[in-house]
Design a protein around this motif. Structure first.
Motif, mmCIF file in Angstrom:
data_model
loop_
_atom_site.group_PDB
_atom_site.id
_atom_site.type_symbol
_atom_site.label_atom_id
_atom_site.label_comp_id
_atom_site.label_asym_id
_atom_site.label_seq_id
_atom_site.Cartn_x
_atom_site.Cartn_y
_atom_site.Cartn_z
ATOM 1 N N TRP B 15 0.838 -1.203 0.000
ATOM 2 C CA TRP B 15 0.000 0.000 0.000
ATOM 3 C C TRP B 15 0.868 1.245 0.000
ATOM 4 C CZ3 TRP B 15 -4.095 2.130 -1.421
ATOM 5 C CH2 TRP B 15 -4.577 3.291 -0.823
ATOM 6 N N PHE B 22 1.246 7.758 -6.152
ATOM 7 C CA PHE B 22 0.282 8.853 -6.279
ATOM 8 C C PHE B 22 0.831 10.135 -5.680
ATOM 9 C CE2 PHE B 22 -2.786 5.245 -6.403
ATOM 10 C CZ PHE B 22 -3.140 5.448 -7.716
ATOM 11 N N ARG B 23 1.489 9.991 -4.511
ATOM 12 C CA ARG B 23 1.983 11.196 -3.831
ATOM 13 C C ARG B 23 3.054 11.886 -4.651
ATOM 14 N NH1 ARG B 23 2.691 8.049 1.748
ATOM 15 N NH2 ARG B 23 0.491 7.887 2.270
ATOM 16 N N SER B 26 1.354 13.863 -7.613
ATOM 17 C CA SER B 26 0.308 14.850 -7.365
ATOM 18 C C SER B 26 0.691 15.615 -6.112
ATOM 19 C CB SER B 26 -1.029 14.137 -7.207
ATOM 20 O OG SER B 26 -1.871 14.889 -6.409
ATOM 21 N N TRP B 28 0.415 19.061 -4.101
ATOM 22 C CA TRP B 28 -0.260 20.347 -3.952
ATOM 23 C C TRP B 28 0.560 21.200 -3.012
ATOM 24 C CZ3 TRP B 28 -5.577 17.721 -2.936
ATOM 25 C CH2 TRP B 28 -6.075 17.278 -4.159
ATOM 26 N N GLU B 52 2.186 22.435 -13.735
ATOM 27 C CA GLU B 52 1.082 21.480 -13.652
ATOM 28 C C GLU B 52 1.401 20.183 -14.387
ATOM 29 O OE1 GLU B 52 -2.663 22.825 -15.104
ATOM 30 O OE2 GLU B 52 -3.791 21.585 -13.717
ATOM 31 N N ARG B 53 2.363 20.217 -15.320
ATOM 32 C CA ARG B 53 2.662 18.957 -16.010
ATOM 33 C C ARG B 53 3.363 17.981 -15.089
ATOM 34 N NH1 ARG B 53 8.120 19.968 -18.386
ATOM 35 N NH2 ARG B 53 8.523 22.045 -17.649
ATOM 36 N N THR B 91 -0.295 14.619 7.199
ATOM 37 C CA THR B 91 0.878 13.856 6.768
ATOM 38 C C THR B 91 0.511 12.951 5.596
ATOM 39 O OG1 THR B 91 0.326 12.188 8.373
ATOM 40 C CG2 THR B 91 1.926 13.849 9.041
ATOM 41 N N PRO B 92 1.452 12.586 4.736
ATOM 42 C CA PRO B 92 2.833 13.042 4.658
ATOM 43 C C PRO B 92 2.937 14.454 4.110
ATOM 44 C CG PRO B 92 2.374 11.592 2.853
ATOM 45 C CD PRO B 92 1.157 11.600 3.697
ATOM 46 N N PRO C 39 -1.416 18.866 -17.459
ATOM 47 C CA PRO C 39 -1.106 17.589 -16.813
ATOM 48 C C PRO C 39 -1.505 16.408 -17.679
ATOM 49 C CG PRO C 39 -3.114 18.477 -15.931
ATOM 50 C CD PRO C 39 -2.625 19.474 -16.921
ATOM 51 N N GLN C 43 -4.588 12.805 -14.448
ATOM 52 C CA GLN C 43 -4.110 13.531 -13.263
ATOM 53 C C GLN C 43 -5.167 13.572 -12.155
ATOM 54 O OE1 GLN C 43 -1.053 14.705 -12.695
ATOM 55 N NE2 GLN C 43 -1.789 15.230 -10.664
ATOM 56 N N ARG C 46 -5.031 10.594 -10.006
ATOM 57 C CA ARG C 46 -3.886 10.624 -9.092
ATOM 58 C C ARG C 46 -4.164 11.551 -7.915
ATOM 59 N NH1 ARG C 46 1.350 10.417 -13.087
ATOM 60 N NH2 ARG C 46 0.924 12.594 -13.516
ATOM 61 N N ASP C 47 -4.795 12.692 -8.208
ATOM 62 C CA ASP C 47 -5.096 13.622 -7.118
ATOM 63 C C ASP C 47 -6.030 12.987 -6.100
ATOM 64 O OD1 ASP C 47 -3.519 15.456 -8.279
ATOM 65 O OD2 ASP C 47 -5.106 16.793 -8.964
ATOM 66 N N PHE C 49 -6.699 9.766 -5.509
ATOM 67 C CA PHE C 49 -6.150 8.653 -4.735
ATOM 68 C C PHE C 49 -5.048 9.125 -3.797
ATOM 69 C CE2 PHE C 49 -7.910 6.130 -8.358
ATOM 70 C CZ PHE C 49 -8.923 5.599 -7.606
ATOM 71 N N LYS C 50 -4.324 10.161 -4.221
ATOM 72 C CA LYS C 50 -3.325 10.736 -3.300
ATOM 73 C C LYS C 50 -4.008 11.275 -2.056
ATOM 74 C CE LYS C 50 -2.583 14.515 -2.949
ATOM 75 N NZ LYS C 50 -2.178 15.868 -3.057
ATOM 76 N N ALA C 51 -5.097 12.023 -2.285
ATOM 77 C CA ALA C 51 -5.805 12.594 -1.131
ATOM 78 C C ALA C 51 -6.304 11.480 -0.216
ATOM 79 C CB ALA C 51 -6.960 13.468 -1.603
ATOM 80 N N SER C 53 -4.937 8.640 0.251
ATOM 81 C CA SER C 53 -3.845 7.931 0.913
ATOM 82 C C SER C 53 -3.238 8.734 2.053
ATOM 83 C CB SER C 53 -2.745 7.601 -0.091
ATOM 84 O OG SER C 53 -1.903 8.714 -0.261
ATOM 85 N N LYS C 54 -3.683 9.990 2.227
ATOM 86 C CA LYS C 54 -3.115 10.782 3.313
ATOM 87 C C LYS C 54 -3.918 10.590 4.596
ATOM 88 C CE LYS C 54 -1.350 14.772 2.507
ATOM 89 N NZ LYS C 54 -1.190 16.184 2.208
ATOM 90 N N MET C 221 -13.860 15.155 -3.139
ATOM 91 C CA MET C 221 -13.567 15.269 -4.569
ATOM 92 C C MET C 221 -14.368 14.261 -5.359
ATOM 93 S SD MET C 221 -9.501 15.932 -4.515
ATOM 94 C CE MET C 221 -9.272 16.078 -6.264
#
Lengths: 171, 186, 301
Positions: B15, B22-23, B26, B28, B52-53, B91-92, C39, C43, C46-47, C49-51, C53-54, C221
């Motif tokens: 996991w 993903f982190r 992406s 922010w 953004e790319r 976090t992270p 992007p 994208q 990814r945003d 699933f990233k969110a 995973s936090k 989201m």
């Protein structure tokens, strides 16, 4: 020096005792007064259209053992910027507040108290902190305050193996 | 018994690997523009260099953000707010520091109001050199950060949690107390 | 029963995948319009699933429960939608179901963000609800005209009526004024730029979303993707004649959504009082004109 300033200075001269005068620019005048006259001068120039106290500043004349308070007032009709200046004793810096004439001076006086340690009697807020939070030393903008020593004492310095500060001097 | 623990560990690792993908792609950012280096960010963000790319984008609040950009010198007052913001982020979280002011004080090395070394107060993942860093350097720094996240090296937030006492001691030494109480703060 | 549930989940999955990909494509297109590369098209996945995973921060059970309620309410709404003739609950696709079920999700979000205790969230929610009052009235007047004209409020029946003889029976052609009004209302629903007042990242720090981070933000989201899917699908079904094939649906959906976001990128943001004044001046007048034409002149029936 334009005509408005000439008339204004002549008018002020006829009413108050002028200690010194200076004209840094066409539309600016810097007038020195005795400290007992400051309040009546400010009240008078306010009635003459100087409605805005742009800032209250302070200069540390450490050799003369004096602080100089500079009230910069502005007239929106004529565009004249007038500096009303006075000198006070440095070893016991005390002055009376001008908040009854310019209410906005409340924060400027806190500012000056914080950075120079001048006390303003009659302004109950002047002891509160404004910019510096939890300051633990003498007021930092006095000339005898050693900024480098304070910085070295309080903030850890990065140690380098080589001394880069001398490298530039050799060539 | 050991078997289940091992299994759970494997699941956690798997996991972790997925979420790191993903982190890394992406990110922010929270731009708390403390100093002059912030002026290089609009270039890096808009059509010339196009952040953004890489999957990076600006976010409005610390809660939503992943990376905190310290753009330049930090006065004591700003440091306090930066600590608030950093501790609010979920976090992270990563921290990127711009310019020499965050490294050793820069041209403000002798100022009474500006701290010298940011790494005494907060853990920093990436430094970007230059006064101010050019947009190329900024983009390069972000690329480094992405690589570090992929390689599991960007764990400043773990360091912060483990050594919280040490960081807290330094913060209090510089700030007096962490939470300020005056008429502007309830 | 089983097929119904499977269809429902199929629609959910389709809605999520399609709308999220489209959001990524949309970001790419906007990037190209701004002379950027933009992007990757995935994208947005990814945003999200990233969110997810936090780690998340909670502000009390109202905060967490509201997020679940918002996501659950919106997912339930999606399951009622008829998409390309498929429907999880056939015969239960009345237009008013969507109006009320959508409100559940929105109110869940409002409850949750006010529960965070952040004043900016309160301002954002207040603005969102005010804006809702603004766009709902003209939209409802137009829809009531359609329902009056076609004598049905079932979405699939409305779509079938419009598909009778090609493009000429679309409500877009028969009620052009109403379509314009509904599209302006759609911009308000989607929160696109002239009516972005309740998000306003530079002004009130993204409004209702101000305290969300990590998992809750990811869920919000996803909820936003579903809400967008519902709103755009409603527009496509009511005005563009629905679709009989998946390709037709995707094409119509694409045009509607991309046009909205292009408009969004060309305009600046209204203040909230300007939003209300605008909606209660121009679209509401046009909507009443449209409704009068339908009811008294019989045009567009």
């Amino acid at each position: 020096m334009n005509k408005d300033i000439k008339n204004l200075v002549a008018d002020i001269k006829s009413r108050f005792e002028l200690v010194g005068e200076d004209y840094p620019k066409d539309d600016q005048a810097a007038l020195d007064f005795n400290s007992r006259d400051i309040h009546s001068v400010l009240a008078y120039v306010k009635s003459q259209g100087f409605r805005q106290l742009s800032i209250l500043s302070c200069v540390d004349w450490i050799k003369d053992n004096q602080f100089q308070l500079v009230y910069i007032v502005f007239n929106w009709e004529t565009g004249i910027r007038l500096q009303v200046r006075t000198r006070i004793d440095r070893s016991n810096p005390k002055f009376t507040t001008v908040t009854s004439i310019y209410p906005g001076a409340k924060y400027y006086e806190r500012d000056v108290h914080e950075f120079f340690g001048v006390e303003f009697e009659g302004n109950p807020d002047s002891y509160k902190q404004l910019f510096l939070e939890n300051w633990d030393d003498m007021p930092p903008l006095r000339k005898d305050f050693d900024s480098k020593a304070y910085s070295d004492r309080k903030y850890p310095v990065r140690e380098y193996a080589a001394d880069f500060s001398k490298a530039g001097d050799k060539k | 018994m050991d078997n289940t623990v091992e299994k759970q560990e494997n699941i956690r690792k798997g996991w972790d690997g997925i979420s790191r993908f993903f982190r890394a792609n992406s990110i922010w950012m929270l731009m708390y523009c403390t100093g002059c280096c912030a002026i290089e960010l609009p270039q890096a963000m808009t059509s010339r260099y196009d952040m953004e790319r890489l999957g990076m984008g600006p976010m409005a609040t610390p809660r939503q953000a992943d990376v905190l950009l310290i753009t330049g010198y930090l006065s004591l007052k700003t440091l306090r707010r930066i600590i608030y913001a950093y501790e609010q982020m979920s976090t992270p979280k990563y921290l990127v520091a711009f310019g020499p002011c965050t490294l050793n004080g820069g041209i403000y090395y002798d100022s009474h109001a500006v701290i010298n070394r940011l790494d005494q107060y907060l853990p920093i993942d990436v430094y970007i050199a230059g006064c101010m860093p050019k947009p190329e350097a900024v983009m390069n720094g972000f690329n480094d950060l992405i690589g570090m996240i992929k390689r599991k090296e960007a764990n400043g937030w773990k360091k912060y949690e483990q050594n919280k006492d040490w960081y807290r001691k330094n913060q209090i030494q510089a700030l007096g107390e962490l939470r300020i109480k005056d008429e502007f703060h309830e | 029963m089983i097929t119904g549930i499977l269809t429902g989940f199929g629609i959910l999955l389709f809605a999520f995948v399609w709308q999220t990909s489209l959001d990524g494509i949309n970001r790419k297109i906007v990037g190209r319009f701004q002379k950027r590369i933009g992007p990757k098209w995935y994208q947005q996945f990814r945003d999200i699933f990233k969110a997810l995973s936090k780690t998340g921060v909670t502000h009390g059970w109202v905060f967490d429960f509201g997020v679940m309620m918002a996501l659950g309410g919106i997912m339930a709404t999606v399951m009622f939608l008829p998409v390309v003739g498929y429907s999880a609950f056939p015969g239960m696709d009345n237009f008013f179901i969507f109006v009320y079920l959508l409100a559940v999700g929105m109110l869940g979000m409002a409850m949750s963000s006010v529960g965070s205790g952040n004043p900016l969230a309160g301002i954002g929610v207040m603005r969102a609800l005010t804006q809702m009052v603004g766009y709902e009235v003209p939209f409802m007047i137009v829809i009531l005209g359609i329902i009056f004209g076609h004598n049905t409020s079932s979405l699939s029946e409305l779509a079938a009526i419009q598909q009778a003889s090609g493009i000429m029976t679309w409500n877009l052609v028969k009620m052009p004024i109403g379509t314009v009004v509904a599209y302006i209302s759609l911009l308000g629903m989607l929160g696109k730029k002239p009516f972005e007042t309740f998000i306003a990242p530079a002004e009130i720090a993204s409004g209702p979303m101000v305290e969300y981070g990590g998992k809750q933000l990811g869920m919000l989201m996803i909820m936003h993707e579903f809400a967008t899917f519902i709103e755009v699908t409603l527009f496509v079904t009511l005005f563009l004649g629905g679709a009989t094939t998946l390709f037709g649906f995707i094409a119509k959906y694409f045009v509607v959504y991309i046009l909205a976001s292009l408009i969004s990128n060309a305009l600046a943001r209204f203040k909230i009082d300007q939003v209300i004044k605008f909606y209660y001046k121009v679209p509401i007048t046009l909507a009443i004109v449209q409704a009068l034409m339908v009811v008294f002149l019989g045009w567009g029936v």
